[in-house]
Structures are given as structure tokens and as C-alpha cells.
Design a protein around this motif. Structure first.
Motif, PDB file in Angstrom:
ATOM      1  N   GLN A 203    -178.179  42.315  14.412  1.00  0.00           N
ATOM      2  CA  GLN A 203    -178.185  43.737  15.945  1.00  0.00           C
ATOM      3  C   GLN A 203    -179.292  42.320  16.424  1.00  0.00           C
ATOM      4  O   GLN A 203    -180.509  42.191  16.231  1.00  0.00           O
ATOM      5  CB  GLN A 203    -178.969  44.713  15.725  1.00  0.00           C
ATOM      6  CG  GLN A 203    -178.850  45.357  17.421  1.00  0.00           C
ATOM      7  CD  GLN A 203    -180.289  46.774  17.239  1.00  0.00           C
ATOM      8  OE1 GLN A 203    -180.288  47.124  18.554  1.00  0.00           O
ATOM      9  NE2 GLN A 203    -180.470  46.964  16.194  1.00  0.00           N
ATOM     10  N   GLN A 204    -178.817  42.253  18.280  1.00  0.00           N
ATOM     11  CA  GLN A 204    -179.867  41.509  18.949  1.00  0.00           C
ATOM     12  C   GLN A 204    -180.429  42.082  19.516  1.00  0.00           C
ATOM     13  O   GLN A 204    -179.812  43.586  19.969  1.00  0.00           O
ATOM     14  CB  GLN A 204    -178.707  40.622  19.235  1.00  0.00           C
ATOM     15  CG  GLN A 204    -179.486  39.969  20.960  1.00  0.00           C
ATOM     16  CD  GLN A 204    -178.983  38.721  21.820  1.00  0.00           C
ATOM     17  OE1 GLN A 204    -177.860  39.023  22.294  1.00  0.00           O
ATOM     18  NE2 GLN A 204    -179.094  37.895  21.891  1.00  0.00           N
ATOM     19  N   TYR A 231    -173.842  35.928   8.029  1.00  0.00           N
ATOM     20  CA  TYR A 231    -173.741  36.608   7.803  1.00  0.00           C
ATOM     21  C   TYR A 231    -173.039  37.360   9.129  1.00  0.00           C
ATOM     22  O   TYR A 231    -173.420  37.017  10.299  1.00  0.00           O
ATOM     23  CB  TYR A 231    -174.412  37.799   7.145  1.00  0.00           C
ATOM     24  CG  TYR A 231    -175.266  36.795   5.892  1.00  0.00           C
ATOM     25  CD1 TYR A 231    -174.627  36.942   5.149  1.00  0.00           C
ATOM     26  CD2 TYR A 231    -176.697  36.566   6.284  1.00  0.00           C
ATOM     27  CE1 TYR A 231    -174.786  36.972   3.328  1.00  0.00           C
ATOM     28  CE2 TYR A 231    -177.313  36.485   4.796  1.00  0.00           C
ATOM     29  CZ  TYR A 231    -176.122  37.036   3.299  1.00  0.00           C
ATOM     30  OH  TYR A 231    -176.884  36.289   2.487  1.00  0.00           O
ATOM     31  N   LEU A 232    -171.618  37.892   9.557  1.00  0.00           N
ATOM     32  CA  LEU A 232    -171.706  39.148   9.933  1.00  0.00           C
ATOM     33  C   LEU A 232    -171.436  40.455  10.201  1.00  0.00           C
ATOM     34  O   LEU A 232    -171.692  40.990   9.038  1.00  0.00           O
ATOM     35  CB  LEU A 232    -169.845  38.533  10.525  1.00  0.00           C
ATOM     36  CG  LEU A 232    -170.092  37.172  10.372  1.00  0.00           C
ATOM     37  CD1 LEU A 232    -168.472  36.853   9.460  1.00  0.00           C
ATOM     38  CD2 LEU A 232    -169.502  36.435  10.903  1.00  0.00           C
ATOM     39  N   VAL A 233    -171.528  40.859  11.580  1.00  0.00           N
ATOM     40  CA  VAL A 233    -171.331  42.705  11.049  1.00  0.00           C
ATOM     41  C   VAL A 233    -170.706  42.859   9.988  1.00  0.00           C
ATOM     42  O   VAL A 233    -171.043  44.057   9.579  1.00  0.00           O
ATOM     43  CB  VAL A 233    -170.816  42.793  12.619  1.00  0.00           C
ATOM     44  CG1 VAL A 233    -171.488  44.171  12.907  1.00  0.00           C
ATOM     45  CG2 VAL A 233    -172.133  42.047  13.391  1.00  0.00           C
ATOM     46  N   LYS A 234    -169.715  42.417   9.335  1.00  0.00           N
ATOM     47  CA  LYS A 234    -168.516  42.871   9.004  1.00  0.00           C
ATOM     48  C   LYS A 234    -168.804  43.522   7.388  1.00  0.00           C
ATOM     49  O   LYS A 234    -168.946  44.184   6.896  1.00  0.00           O
ATOM     50  CB  LYS A 234    -167.387  42.337   8.746  1.00  0.00           C
ATOM     51  CG  LYS A 234    -167.133  40.915   8.814  1.00  0.00           C
ATOM     52  CD  LYS A 234    -165.990  40.641   8.203  1.00  0.00           C
ATOM     53  CE  LYS A 234    -165.656  39.880   7.699  1.00  0.00           C
ATOM     54  NZ  LYS A 234    -164.472  38.601   8.098  1.00  0.00           N
ATOM     55  N   PRO A 258    -171.923  46.898  -2.875  1.00  0.00           N
ATOM     56  CA  PRO A 258    -171.710  45.846  -1.667  1.00  0.00           C
ATOM     57  C   PRO A 258    -172.387  43.857  -1.005  1.00  0.00           C
ATOM     58  O   PRO A 258    -172.243  43.977  -1.872  1.00  0.00           O
ATOM     59  CB  PRO A 258    -173.401  46.362  -1.928  1.00  0.00           C
ATOM     60  CG  PRO A 258    -173.228  46.708  -4.009  1.00  0.00           C
ATOM     61  CD  PRO A 258    -172.641  46.833  -4.328  1.00  0.00           C
ATOM     62  N   SER A 259    -172.114  44.234  -0.381  1.00  0.00           N
ATOM     63  CA  SER A 259    -171.826  42.803   0.154  1.00  0.00           C
ATOM     64  C   SER A 259    -173.518  42.005   0.341  1.00  0.00           C
ATOM     65  O   SER A 259    -174.076  42.505  -0.551  1.00  0.00           O
ATOM     66  CB  SER A 259    -171.671  42.469   1.964  1.00  0.00           C
ATOM     67  OG  SER A 259    -172.853  43.237   2.251  1.00  0.00           O
ATOM     68  N   GLU A 260    -172.910  40.626   0.237  1.00  0.00           N
ATOM     69  CA  GLU A 260    -174.581  40.037   0.050  1.00  0.00           C
ATOM     70  C   GLU A 260    -175.325  40.267   0.736  1.00  0.00           C
ATOM     71  O   GLU A 260    -177.049  40.577  -0.048  1.00  0.00           O
ATOM     72  CB  GLU A 260    -173.910  38.233  -0.160  1.00  0.00           C
ATOM     73  CG  GLU A 260    -174.933  37.396  -0.858  1.00  0.00           C
ATOM     74  CD  GLU A 260    -174.913  35.825  -0.296  1.00  0.00           C
ATOM     75  OE1 GLU A 260    -175.432  35.103   0.286  1.00  0.00           O
ATOM     76  OE2 GLU A 260    -173.616  35.669  -0.316  1.00  0.00           O
ATOM     77  N   TYR A 261    -175.113  40.328   1.759  1.00  0.00           N
ATOM     78  CA  TYR A 261    -175.884  40.597   2.501  1.00  0.00           C
ATOM     79  C   TYR A 261    -177.205  41.873   2.207  1.00  0.00           C
ATOM     80  O   TYR A 261    -177.922  41.837   2.401  1.00  0.00           O
ATOM     81  CB  TYR A 261    -175.485  40.583   4.443  1.00  0.00           C
ATOM     82  CG  TYR A 261    -176.387  41.469   5.527  1.00  0.00           C
ATOM     83  CD1 TYR A 261    -177.569  40.352   5.990  1.00  0.00           C
ATOM     84  CD2 TYR A 261    -176.607  42.281   5.808  1.00  0.00           C
ATOM     85  CE1 TYR A 261    -178.569  40.797   7.067  1.00  0.00           C
ATOM     86  CE2 TYR A 261    -177.692  43.059   6.466  1.00  0.00           C
ATOM     87  CZ  TYR A 261    -178.731  41.714   7.083  1.00  0.00           C
ATOM     88  OH  TYR A 261    -179.586  42.326   7.833  1.00  0.00           O
ATOM     89  N   PHE A 335    -174.132  39.020  15.019  1.00  0.00           N
ATOM     90  CA  PHE A 335    -174.742  40.199  15.337  1.00  0.00           C
ATOM     91  C   PHE A 335    -174.907  41.457  16.722  1.00  0.00           C
ATOM     92  O   PHE A 335    -173.507  40.096  17.395  1.00  0.00           O
ATOM     93  CB  PHE A 335    -176.338  40.405  16.071  1.00  0.00           C
ATOM     94  CG  PHE A 335    -176.804  38.764  17.255  1.00  0.00           C
ATOM     95  CD1 PHE A 335    -176.357  39.220  18.632  1.00  0.00           C
ATOM     96  CD2 PHE A 335    -176.991  37.606  16.658  1.00  0.00           C
ATOM     97  CE1 PHE A 335    -176.349  37.981  18.666  1.00  0.00           C
ATOM     98  CE2 PHE A 335    -176.798  37.050  17.854  1.00  0.00           C
ATOM     99  CZ  PHE A 335    -176.197  36.552  18.805  1.00  0.00           C
ATOM    100  N   SER A 336    -174.679  42.407  16.701  1.00  0.00           N
ATOM    101  CA  SER A 336    -174.231  43.349  17.285  1.00  0.00           C
ATOM    102  C   SER A 336    -174.611  43.333  18.580  1.00  0.00           C
ATOM    103  O   SER A 336    -175.968  42.867  18.919  1.00  0.00           O
ATOM    104  CB  SER A 336    -174.436  45.069  16.755  1.00  0.00           C
ATOM    105  OG  SER A 336    -175.575  45.584  16.554  1.00  0.00           O
TER     106      SER A 336
END
Length: 413
Positions: A203-204, A231-234, A258-261, A335-336
Motif C-alpha cells: 500500500q502506498q 509481490y503484487l496486491v493479488k 497462504p501466498s509467499e508474501y 501496492f494499492s
């Protein structure tokens, strides 16, 4: 190393310092729902230390009441959460409560004070809506209460967090006054605008982080290392079950691993249940608007202006400003956009990217954008919870600030 958290909110800043090994002496917060969130989080950390998290799970599942849950925690611990507004009338009482906690815990001195006064008074949007630029808003002067805590407890270091608008409020005069007050209290200070997206938060979110230290310590502002990632927001939202507007999962299961992020930044563990996946209801007109907004983003990777919508769904008379009042949380970016407290009023600025769901993001999705771990439970109504999340400092960012403050404290000892 201990600290006091002022204007603590839901505890995002505090969570980062706890993760970095700091001990909270007291949290001071005026909002009742946020105070209960702090109590629940303090209880979580206590039970985790005691290897009794099954009690926390019983509470999340609704098997025991809040009163029963809090009864499993030492009362002395809950007394460290002080639900009072900080004002001229209350401040001596708050001092006494903190001193009582210090005496009970055998604490002679306070190492650190953290926190930031409520920021709506000097937010850019807040000023834009006020013809007097909120010059006389009493919230502009809460920094003077903060300084009283510095004079009373004399911490070696403090961290004062706020919105970038504080730097320019009153044509810069407000921030000059703040600096002068802090200098007169015996502190060297430096302020920088830090962006949470540089700290691994998806997130910005730009915030002024002002750090002060006692003049005799000869310290300097820490150098923060920017975290580069792919990484992406998804990666934050793809493990959630699909939801319709107005649906809720208070305690349930995820639909993917869970994703890696999520694992790397300790947002979700394999043991975490899905909690507070709560969505707000929407009318058919808003859902139709959401469809257009998501569709244009998916096809053209641009934000749809309000005036581009079909006229039958344009209900706002103002077609000159705030043309981006509907905005999708783009899942294909790193980031969002910033999550703010306005998310409590409506979800138009935080539309879920899945065109099949046509809804705004849920409580848990908003918490993830702020990097709160999935085991973080927020107390209060949906509106109160969204407000707490929108006002918070991302714990992931706070943890990295805390690590650098720890180095400064070690250097000063």
C-alpha cells in the motif's frame, strides 16, 4: 525497552514495537472501540506467551463472551489500557495511572514515547473542506499535550507520527510551533516523509515520522533500507472465498494456501482461521458503477472518471471535482492506493478487483492492505472497525521503525 503509546488507536504502531521486542507500559486512547481492540490484543500477546492461545480461539469462535475472555487476563494488564481523552482536565489523572503501572511493574523510567495526535485536523482533504483551513480546530494543538508527556516522563527518544499535511498547515506555522515546543522540552528532532510501500507494505501510504532524542545523546535520524520485492496486491487477497455485498464470515476458512508474501511477512500462518471477512451492503446502482470501474481498469489499466459513467447512474451534482470517487484496488500493481478512515463511510474508493463479486473490500482485506496479521481482532461495529483500520500505522512499517529505534536506544546507553 519500554514505551508509552499515546493516541494509540487500534495499535498498529504499537504492534510493530511489540514485535521488535519492546514492552508497552501503557496505551492511551479515547475511542471506546479502539480501546477494546487494544485490550483484546494485549490479551492475545499475554496468552501467546503463556501458550494458551486456545482461549483466544474460543473467544474468536464466540464460545466465550468478551467478559469471560478478559477475566482470563490479569487485571493489572488490562489497566495498562487507558480509555481517556488527553486534555488539560484529564492529563494529571492519566499521569497517575501510568505511574501506578510503573510502580506495579517495578519500572523506574520510560525509554520511549510513541504515537501521533489525531490527524484529521491537518489532513489536506480536511483543510480543503474547511474555509478557515481548520486554523482554530482544537485538534491542531494536541501536540502540546504530547509534549507534556515528554516533560513528565523524560524518555530518551520519542516517535511522533502524522500525515504529511501537518508540515504545511497554517502555511507551515503549525509545524514550526511543534518543533519549537519539542526543542524547548529538551529534544533534537528530525522529520521525514516515509512511504509504507518502501517497507514491504502493499500500500502506498505516506506519513511524517518525526523522531526526537534528548539533546545530550547526539544521535541522528536512522537510515531506512528500502525493501525491493516482486509481490503484487493479488498476493494479499487471492486466498479469500468469494463474497457478496453484505455477507460476513466471522470465523471460517480460507480457500487457498497462504501466498509467499503472507508467510514471509507473518500476516497469515497455516493455523490462522479466517476472521472478520465482513463486507458492506451495496445497492444495485453502486454495483453497476463498480462493474464499469473494474471493467475499464481490466481492459485499459486506467481509472474511470465519474463523468464517464452512464448518466442514469450519475447522482452527484458536483461534476467538476472528486471525479475519481470510484476506485478499484488494483490487484496487478505492487501496492494499492492509501487506505484512509473514509473507508468507514462508504467503499467506493476501495472496490474489490474481482468483477464477479461487485463489492468493496472487506474488513479483513482492508486490514491486510494495512499489513495487520490475520490473528488481529478488531472490536466494535463494522464502521468502527473500518475507522480503526483506516487510521492505523501499518504494523510492518512500524516494526522496521522500531528496529532502528532499538539501535538508537542501545547506542545511547
Amino acid at each position: 525497552m519500554n514505551y508509552i503509546d499515546l493516541f494509540a488507536g487500534a495499535g498498529g504502531l504499537s504492534e510493530g514495537f511489540i514485535r521488535a521486542g519492546f514492552f508497552p507500559v501503557a496505551h492511551v486512547e479515547m475511542d471506546v472501540s479502539a480501546t477494546q481492540t487494544l485490550c483484546t490484543r494485549v490479551a492475545y500477546h499475554y496468552l501467546k506467551k503463556k501458550n494458551q492461545l486456545e482461549i483466544y480461539q474460543q473467544y474468536l469462535q464466540g464460545k466465550i463472551s468478551q467478559e469471560q475472555f478478559y477475566s482470563t487476563i490479569p487485571n493489572s494488564l488490562l489497566q495498562t489500557i487507558i480509555n481517556q481523552e488527553i486534555s488539560d482536565e484529564s492529563i494529571d489523572c492519566i499521569f497517575e495511572k501510568i505511574e501506578m503501572v510503573m510502580k506495579l511493574k517495578g519500572i523506574d523510567s520510560i525509554d520511549l514515547i510513541i504515537g501521533g495526535p489525531p490527524c484529521q485536523a491537518y489532513s489536506l482533504v480536511g483543510r480543503a473542506r474547511d474555509p478557515y483551513s481548520k486554523e482554530h480546530d482544537p485538534r491542531n494543538y494536541l501536540y502540546k499535550q504530547y509534549v507534556k508527556f515528554l516533560k513528565k516522563f523524560k524518555p530518551k527518544i520519542f516517535v511522533f507520527e502524522n500525515v504529511p499535511g501537518i508540515l504545511n498547515a497554517g502555511k507551515g506555522k503549525l509545524f514550526e510551533d511543534i518543533q519549537q515546543y519539542l526543542n524547548e522540552a529538551g529534544y533534537e528532532i528530525e522529520a521525514k516523509i516515509l512511504d509504507s510501500s518502501k517497507f514491504g507494505v502493499l500500500q502506498q501510504r505516506k506519513r511524517v515520522i518525526l523522531i526526537g532524542w534528548k539533546k545530550k545523546l547526539r544521535l541522528s535520524y536512522p537510515q531506512f533500507q528500502e525493501i525491493a520485492h516482486h509481490y503484487l496486491v493479488k498476493d494479499l487477497i487471492r486466498d479469500f472465498p468469494e463474497m457478496k455485498p453484505g455477507e460476513r464470515i466471522d470465523y471460517g476458512s480460507y480457500v487457498k494456501e497462504p501466498s509467499e508474501y503472507l508467510k514471509k511477512y507473518k500476516i497469515r500462518s497455516d493455523k490462522d482461521p479466517l476472521i472478520q471477512h465482513i463486507t458492506r451492503p451495496h445497492n444495485d446502482r453502486d454495483r453497476e458503477i463498480y462493474y464499469y470501474v473494474i471493467d475499464v481498469w481490466n481492459r485499459e489499466k486506467r481509472r474511470l472518471k465519474y463523468t464517464e459513467l452512464p448518466e442514469r447512474v450519475q447522482t452527484h451534482g458536483n461534476k467538476e471535482s472528486f471525479l475519481d470517487r470510484f476506485k478499484v484496488v488494483a490487484q496487478d500493481l505492487h501496492f494499492s492506493h492509501t487506505v484512509v478512515a473514509h473507508i468507514a463511510k462508504d467503499g467506493h474508493y476501495y472496490i474489490h478487483p474481482d468483477i464477479q463479486q461487485l463489492r468493496s473490500i472487506s474488513v479483513r482485506e482492508a486490514a491486510r492492505l494495512q499489513s495487520f496479521p490475520d490473528n488481529y481482532y478488531f472490536e466494535g461495529s463494522r464502521t468502527a472497525v473500518f475507522t480503526q483500520i483506516g487510521n492505523a500505522v501499518p504494523p510492518l512499517m512500524a516494526e522496521q521503525i522500531a528496529q532502528e529505534i532499538k539501535k538508537m536506544l542501545i547506542a545511547s546507553s
